[in-house]
Motif scaffolding. Structure first.
Motif, mmCIF file in Angstrom:
data_model
loop_
_atom_site.group_PDB
_atom_site.id
_atom_site.type_symbol
_atom_site.label_atom_id
_atom_site.label_comp_id
_atom_site.label_asym_id
_atom_site.label_seq_id
_atom_site.Cartn_x
_atom_site.Cartn_y
_atom_site.Cartn_z
ATOM 1 N N LYS B 280 0.836 -1.215 0.000
ATOM 2 C CA LYS B 280 0.000 0.000 0.000
ATOM 3 C C LYS B 280 0.864 1.256 0.000
ATOM 4 O O LYS B 280 0.587 2.224 -0.696
ATOM 5 C CB LYS B 280 -0.912 0.008 1.234
ATOM 6 N N LEU B 281 1.902 1.199 0.796
ATOM 7 C CA LEU B 281 2.790 2.354 0.951
ATOM 8 C C LEU B 281 3.398 2.787 -0.375
ATOM 9 O O LEU B 281 3.656 3.962 -0.613
ATOM 10 C CB LEU B 281 3.908 1.969 1.930
ATOM 11 N N LEU B 282 3.645 1.814 -1.259
ATOM 12 C CA LEU B 282 4.379 2.120 -2.478
ATOM 13 C C LEU B 282 3.495 2.688 -3.587
ATOM 14 O O LEU B 282 4.003 3.263 -4.544
ATOM 15 C CB LEU B 282 5.088 0.862 -2.982
ATOM 16 N N ALA B 283 2.173 2.508 -3.463
ATOM 17 C CA ALA B 283 1.298 2.966 -4.536
ATOM 18 C C ALA B 283 1.499 4.460 -4.776
ATOM 19 O O ALA B 283 1.442 5.254 -3.840
ATOM 20 C CB ALA B 283 -0.161 2.657 -4.190
ATOM 21 N N GLY B 284 1.760 4.805 -6.016
ATOM 22 C CA GLY B 284 1.940 6.211 -6.372
ATOM 23 C C GLY B 284 3.344 6.738 -6.124
ATOM 24 O O GLY B 284 3.638 7.893 -6.415
ATOM 25 N N GLN B 285 4.219 5.890 -5.600
ATOM 26 C CA GLN B 285 5.593 6.337 -5.274
ATOM 27 C C GLN B 285 6.550 5.996 -6.413
ATOM 28 O O GLN B 285 6.324 5.070 -7.177
ATOM 29 C CB GLN B 285 6.096 5.609 -4.017
ATOM 30 N N THR B 286 7.636 6.744 -6.487
ATOM 31 C CA THR B 286 8.774 6.256 -7.278
ATOM 32 C C THR B 286 9.647 5.430 -6.335
ATOM 33 O O THR B 286 9.641 5.660 -5.121
ATOM 34 C CB THR B 286 9.605 7.417 -7.867
ATOM 35 N N ILE B 287 10.363 4.481 -6.919
ATOM 36 C CA ILE B 287 11.235 3.657 -6.081
ATOM 37 C C ILE B 287 12.576 4.365 -5.921
ATOM 38 O O ILE B 287 13.317 4.554 -6.884
ATOM 39 C CB ILE B 287 11.460 2.257 -6.706
ATOM 40 N N THR B 288 12.829 4.767 -4.702
ATOM 41 C CA THR B 288 14.110 5.389 -4.379
ATOM 42 C C THR B 288 14.674 4.629 -3.175
ATOM 43 O O THR B 288 13.980 3.818 -2.560
ATOM 44 C CB THR B 288 13.923 6.860 -3.962
ATOM 45 N N GLU B 289 15.909 4.924 -2.852
ATOM 46 C CA GLU B 289 16.529 4.336 -1.663
ATOM 47 C C GLU B 289 15.603 4.563 -0.456
ATOM 48 O O GLU B 289 15.364 3.659 0.347
ATOM 49 C CB GLU B 289 17.901 5.001 -1.459
ATOM 50 N N ASP B 290 15.049 5.760 -0.390
ATOM 51 C CA ASP B 290 14.217 6.127 0.758
ATOM 52 C C ASP B 290 12.873 5.387 0.765
ATOM 53 O O ASP B 290 12.482 4.790 1.769
ATOM 54 C CB ASP B 290 13.990 7.644 0.740
ATOM 55 N N SER B 291 12.191 5.382 -0.391
ATOM 56 C CA SER B 291 10.873 4.723 -0.408
ATOM 57 C C SER B 291 11.036 3.213 -0.254
ATOM 58 O O SER B 291 10.203 2.544 0.372
ATOM 59 C CB SER B 291 10.103 5.069 -1.687
ATOM 60 N N ALA B 292 12.121 2.674 -0.812
ATOM 61 C CA ALA B 292 12.357 1.231 -0.676
ATOM 62 C C ALA B 292 12.631 0.888 0.782
ATOM 63 O O ALA B 292 12.132 -0.123 1.302
ATOM 64 C CB ALA B 292 13.532 0.813 -1.558
ATOM 65 N N ALA B 293 13.412 1.732 1.455
ATOM 66 C CA ALA B 293 13.711 1.475 2.877
ATOM 67 C C ALA B 293 12.436 1.556 3.705
ATOM 68 O O ALA B 293 12.205 0.744 4.605
ATOM 69 C CB ALA B 293 14.749 2.479 3.378
ATOM 70 N N LYS B 294 11.569 2.533 3.370
ATOM 71 C CA LYS B 294 10.309 2.669 4.121
ATOM 72 C C LYS B 294 9.405 1.464 3.880
ATOM 73 O O LYS B 294 8.716 0.996 4.791
ATOM 74 C CB LYS B 294 9.602 3.966 3.726
ATOM 75 N N ALA B 295 9.422 0.955 2.661
ATOM 76 C CA ALA B 295 8.630 -0.241 2.365
ATOM 77 C C ALA B 295 9.174 -1.435 3.156
ATOM 78 O O ALA B 295 8.406 -2.250 3.690
ATOM 79 C CB ALA B 295 8.660 -0.537 0.864
#
Lengths: 734, 338
Positions: B280-295
């Motif tokens: 759910k967290l990733l929907a609408g996100q670009t994959i970055t070091e930060d978003s991947a770590a949060k996922a």
């Protein structure tokens, strides 16, 4: 007359040359017949029934159902009802059947009633070991309290290694065959000449008398022992008893689970260490309280500190913990890898605290090693640093390179004896020129057979292929057990003497034909020739033809006791490790290992190098993976298999570099054993390299991801220049 | 190994008929890489072993416009080497190729990978799947649980603590795979995500199969264009070692943004473990070091470490992060190339 002394550097035809091992091809193509591969006509298969419990009283043993199972031919009790079993894997009985499967099924049909008793299997410190411990006397030298007062920097830490096993790729076992009242045993043993006595005693206790001269032990090739295969063992005696009862040969090899439970372990040793130094790095004091378990019975006896045994003020005390697990056996360099890990880790931690490059720190403190080794270590550290590019690569603790992969360097120093064991060799030269040597020794896979051939061929001026080496048979002249790295010294001395004496007899026969006295002759290049005048020569075969019909047989010995001028004892070595640690996963990878070793005169650099490669691979195994795991509730071993008792594979061992200290100052010491020393340092060097990489000590090996990550929790993120890592770790669940 | 009857049927129907109505009476032999060691150790003691070798309909991979049909007897190596798998289901090919040892890849099958038994050392040492002592107390929480579950276990009570050993299931589930099974009453199709089950009582198994049902094939829908996938395994050794934690991800993209994500963890729970929060967290996100770590962080929320496996929480977190970054990197490569 040919001299038995080793030839000088310029006059060696084979010694020091890289000779491929003689049995390499037959082994790598599967043609070599290991004990496992021996199949005799009418042979039965033996299986052991062992205790599933760590501690229990045997109430009763009922073999009636098993004896009625298809194919079962003999049953042998190994322990009487009413007695206690003290570890999981302790042998209770053996039986033999027509097929291995029938034997296994029958073993399961044996009904044993146990009364379970309390067990203790924890690899625990003294404070948690209750009555299962024995404190040894404290050793004090100098004034440790004063030494710590003089120290300007002190470091404290706990270090150690758990119980591991030998994991010989060929399990323990044997094939026993009777012919009338003579017994022939193919055994996977390190002690061809020595185990018949134990067999004879064991058989006698069971009511079968056989003179030792009627017992023949055969070990043409064997698949590793590492110190765990010196005895005939209870299963060796039982196998011979089954064969006697059944009147047929019996093969009984240990299954892997039993092998890991019962056929030998290396004791754990842990220590709380305090060590002090002046600001310039000079050591002033050592204090250690160590403990460990070798399973059932007393085992493990560390002398701490290791190598730096002359730190002026020192105190050490060891407590043995006894557990209901399979007994310890000598494990390649007994006690040394554990003592080395503890000492070199503590010293490296102190160097980091000073702070000081450990290379400089170890060099600085060489006055505290035994004087005979100090210069060797200095040269080896310098050479190792060159091969590792130490000064270029080394950084202070904590690799600040961005990203999760952190690199580090570590080093360690070790020592070993390695003098030759007693050994007898017979050399026969036949009139057709063929040459044989006979020794009741064994090749554990180290290259002993090749070294014997090289020594004989060197002496006789022949190619290696011209010498037939006969070993692995107790009917040959006795040699010692292959333990303590004593084989190469023993067999090279006895072979050199036997072949020199045989040659001198030949020279005496040949001298008249060349018109000189025998003392003017030498054997070289496949000829007997006048020394200094190669034109006066006759070919080896023609020389031997002068024997008429009478072959020459001469014997040689390693000097029965004390020193022998052909061999020596006492070596030093250093190792350096470079590792890459993934600080997000705790996974450690070996990048490079450097071993610099002295072992006197190296007969065959190729097999000697292989010894060191093998030792370093074994070292990576115990540094990163190996641990015999016991379950405290059930008292059982959790990983008696090769799936979770993990060993290093090719992809895990990194790039290995070996350098021998040879030439003047080393060669003249004669031959010294090599099997054990190179396995001592890997744990310490790798642990030190990981500490250097991640900026924290992982206190105990194996350096598994769980322990590496736990150690990293104590490292401030700034020390590794890593912002992502810490926030993730701190978010961990309970 | 006990004496057993060996059956070598040539049709699925015949095979199903040879299986028993109770677990343990008969076992299915596919590649044999797992069953043989279980039988040698008397953990499995079937009276009959039913080989699937002779059943032609269980072999082969068929690629069509509607997707992929993978026979249960396809080996891991065949799966890894198949062009359509390699091109369109990257994370699956990677998972198959990462199974340790060429020998296991050459013999081990897709069906076997899904149905192999757990490697829990209490189970393998004869203490049962739920690993209890004589008094019925669970051995794992009090014992050495370094390789056991951090999700989906009963937290100290009796129950399942093992981790599901399948290497392929996490990747297959991210593709919405369905599994076809055949039994005496005919065929049925189950979403792979619902195939695995956590036993409550000793004697139950790790999936919803009836004792006389056979996995016959895996069905994958056609790969959606531009989907980015990756499998990341944390493994201590290079050779002959099982992963400590794995993550498979499949990202449907809209430009450089994630439209929807599927993330499934392996080796962390008695079943392949979906990371819905992270998805759910990733929907609408670009994959970055930060978003991947949060996922990764979201994926391990709710993890319950046992006494000796806290480190696996970190490994699961990193596996998710790295799988996402790897998938995103494939996307960048793809754009460069096309």
């Amino acid at each position: 007359m040919a001299s038995e002394k080793w030839p000088e550097a310029g006059k060696r035809s084979l010694i020091g040359k890289r000779v491929t091992r003689l049995d390499g091809a037959v082994k790598s193509t599967g043609r070599a017949k290991y004990t496992y591969d021996v199949n005799r006509k009418g042979m039965l298969h033996g299986k052991l029934v062992f205790s599933p419990h760590a501690h229990a009283k045997i109430v009763s043993i009922d073999t009636s159902a098993a004896e009625k199972m298809p194919g079962v031919k003999a049953v042998q009790l190994m322990i009487e009802p009413g007695k206690e079993v003290l570890w999981q894997g302790q042998e209770i009985l053996a039986l033999a059947a027509e097929t291995e499967e029938q034997a296994r099924d029958a073993a399961r049909a044996v009904k044993i009633r146990f009364e379970k008793l309390p067990h203790f299997v924890a690899d625990a410190p003294p404070e948690k070991a209750g009555q299962h411990q024995t404190a040894l006397a404290e050793q004090v030298t100098g004034n440790p309290d004063q030494g710590f007062k003089e120290a300007e920097v002190t470091s404290e830490g706990t270090y150690g290694c758990p119980v591991i096993t030998h994991c010989c790729l060929e399990a323990h076992g044997q094939v026993a065959e009777w012919e009338g009242d003579t017994l022939r045993v193919w055994a996977s043993t390190q002690n061809v000449s020595g185990i018949s006595g134990e067999l004879v005693d064991g058989l006698k206790a069971g009511g079968v008398e056989v003179p030792a001269s009627n017992v023949q032990i055969l070990t043409p090739v064997m698949g590793g022992g590492f110190g765990s295969k010196f005895g005939a063992d209870t299963w060796g005696v039982a196998c011979a008893q089954l064969a006697k009862k059944a009147g047929r040969p019996v093969k009984m090899m240990l299954e892997r689970d039993h092998e890991l439970m019962a056929a030998g372990a290396r004791p754990s040793i842990y220590a709380r260490v305090r060590v002090g130094a002046k600001k310039d790095g000079t050591l002033t004091a050592w204090s250690s309280e160590s403990w460990g378990t070798g399973g059932i019975g007393p085992a493990g006896n560390p002398n701490l500190p290791y190598v730096f045994t002359r730190i002026p003020n020192r105190r050490s005390r060891h407590t043995r913990v006894e557990t209901n697990t399979g007994p310890a056996r000598a494990w390649r360099a007994p006690n040394h890898p554990q003592m080395c890990l503890i000492t070199m880790s503590a010293l490296e931690d102190l160097a980091a605290q000073l702070p000081m490059d450990p290379l400089d720190f170890f060099l600085k403190n060489l006055p505290f090693v035994i004087p005979e080794r100090a210069e060797t270590y200095r040269q080896e550290l310098v050479k190792g640093a060159e091969l590792m590019e130490w000064k270029k690569k080394w950084h202070s603790r904590g690799d600040k390179t961005p990203g999760p992969i952190k690199r580090g360097l570590g080093l360690s120093i070790h020592t070993w004896g390695g003098g030759g064991h007693s050994s007898n060799c017979n050399c026969t030269i036949r009139p057709d020129g063929s040459v044989e040597v006979f020794l009741g020794s064994q090749d554990l896979g180290t290259g002993t057979r090749t070294v014997i051939a090289m020594v004989a061929a060197e002496t006789l001026g022949l190619p290696v292929s011209a010498v037939k080496v006969n070993i692995g048979d107790s009917k040959f002249p006795p040699s010692g057990a292959s333990g303590g790295s004593t084989t190469v010294g023993g067999v090279s001395a006895s072979t050199r003497r036997a072949t020199t004496r045989a040659l001198n007899e030949l020279l005496a026969k040949v001298a008249p034909a060349l018109g000189v006295t025998p003392d003017k002759l030498e054997a070289a290049c496949g000829t007997i020739r006048v020394a200094g005048d190669p034109t006066k020569a006759i070919a080896w075969h023609q020389a031997c033809a002068k024997l008429g019909t009478a072959a020459i047989t001469a014997s040689g010995q390693r000097a029965p006791r004390g020193p022998d001028e052909l061999i020596s004892s006492g070596v030093g070595g250093i190792q350096m490790a470079e590792v890459a640690v993934d600080v997000e996963t705790g996974v450690v990878k070996i990048e490079k290992l450097v071993a610099v070793q002295d072992c006197g005169l190296v007969i065959n650099p190729k097999t000697a190098e292989s010894q060191i490669y093998g030792a370093m691979i074994m070292g990576v195994g115990y540094a990163l993976y190996e641990e015999k795991l016991m379950d405290e509730t059930t008292g059982r071993c959790l990983n008696p298999d090769m799936e979770f008792y993990k060993l290093a594979g090719i992809g895990d061992v990194g790039n290995m570099v070996v350098h021998f200290m040879t030439g003047p100052g080393y060669d003249e010491r004669g031959v010294i054993g090599l099997g054990e020393p190179p396995v001592i340092s890997p744990g310490a060097a790798i642990s030190n390299a990981v500490a250097n990489a991640i900026g924290a000590r992982v206190p105990t090996i194996p350096l598994t991801p769980d322990k590496v990550l736990a150690a990293l929790e104590k490292v401030p993120r700034s020390a590794l220049n890593d912002s992502s890592l810490r926030s993730e770790q701190e978010g961990g669940a309970a | 190994m006990n004496v057993f009857e060996y059956a070598n049927p040539t049709t699925t129907k015949e095979a199903a008929g040879l299986l028993a109505a109770q677990w343990g009476e008969a076992e299915i032999l596919a590649g044999g890489t797992d069953l043989l060691s279980l039988m040698k150790n008397y953990v499995a003691t079937p009276k009959r072993v039913v080989s699937l070798r002779g059943i032609k309909e269980l072999s082969g991979i068929t690629s069509s416009a509607s997707g992929l049909r993978i026979g249960a007897m396809v080996t891991l190596q065949e799966l890894h080497d198949h062009k359509a798998v390699h091109d369109d289901y990257h994370s699956l090919a990677h998972a198959a190729g990462s199974v340790p040892s060429p020998q296991i890849r050459n013999l081990g099958t897709v069906g076997g990978d899904l149905c192999q038994r757990p490697r829990c050392w209490y189970f393998r040492n004869g203490f049962g799947l739920l690993a209890k002592d004589e008094k019925g107390q669970p051995l794992v929480p009090a014992g050495d649980n370094r390789y056991h579950a951090i999700f989906g276990h009963p937290g100290g009570s009796p129950g399942a603590y093992y981790v599901h050993p399948s290497s392929l299931a996490p990747a297959l589930i991210t593709f919405g795979a369905r599994v076809k099974v055949a039994g005496p009453k005919g065929e049925r199709e189950i979403p792979l995500a619902s195939f695995f089950a956590t036993p409550k009582r000793e004697g139950e198994r790790e999936n919803v199969l009836m004792p006389n049902e056979i996995v016959t094939e895996i069905i994958l829908a056609a790969a959606s264009k531009g989907m980015l996938t990756a499998t990341y395994e944390v493994r201590q050794k290079e050779a002959l070692d099982w992963p400590l934690a794995t993550a498979s991800v499949a990202l449907r993209m809209s430009g450089d943004k994630v439209k929807s994500a599927r993330i499934v963890l392996g080796h962390v729970a008695p079943v392949p473990w979906p990371a819905h929060e992270a998805e759910k967290l990733l929907a609408g996100q670009t994959i970055t070091e930060d978003s991947a770590a949060k996922a990764g962080e979201a994926a391990v929320r709710g993890a319950k470490a046992l006494s000796g496996n806290k480190y696996k929480v970190q490994l699961a977190r990193v596996a998710v992060k790295r799988a996402l970054l790897e998938a995103a990197a494939h996307g960048k490569e793809g754009m460069q190339h096309g």
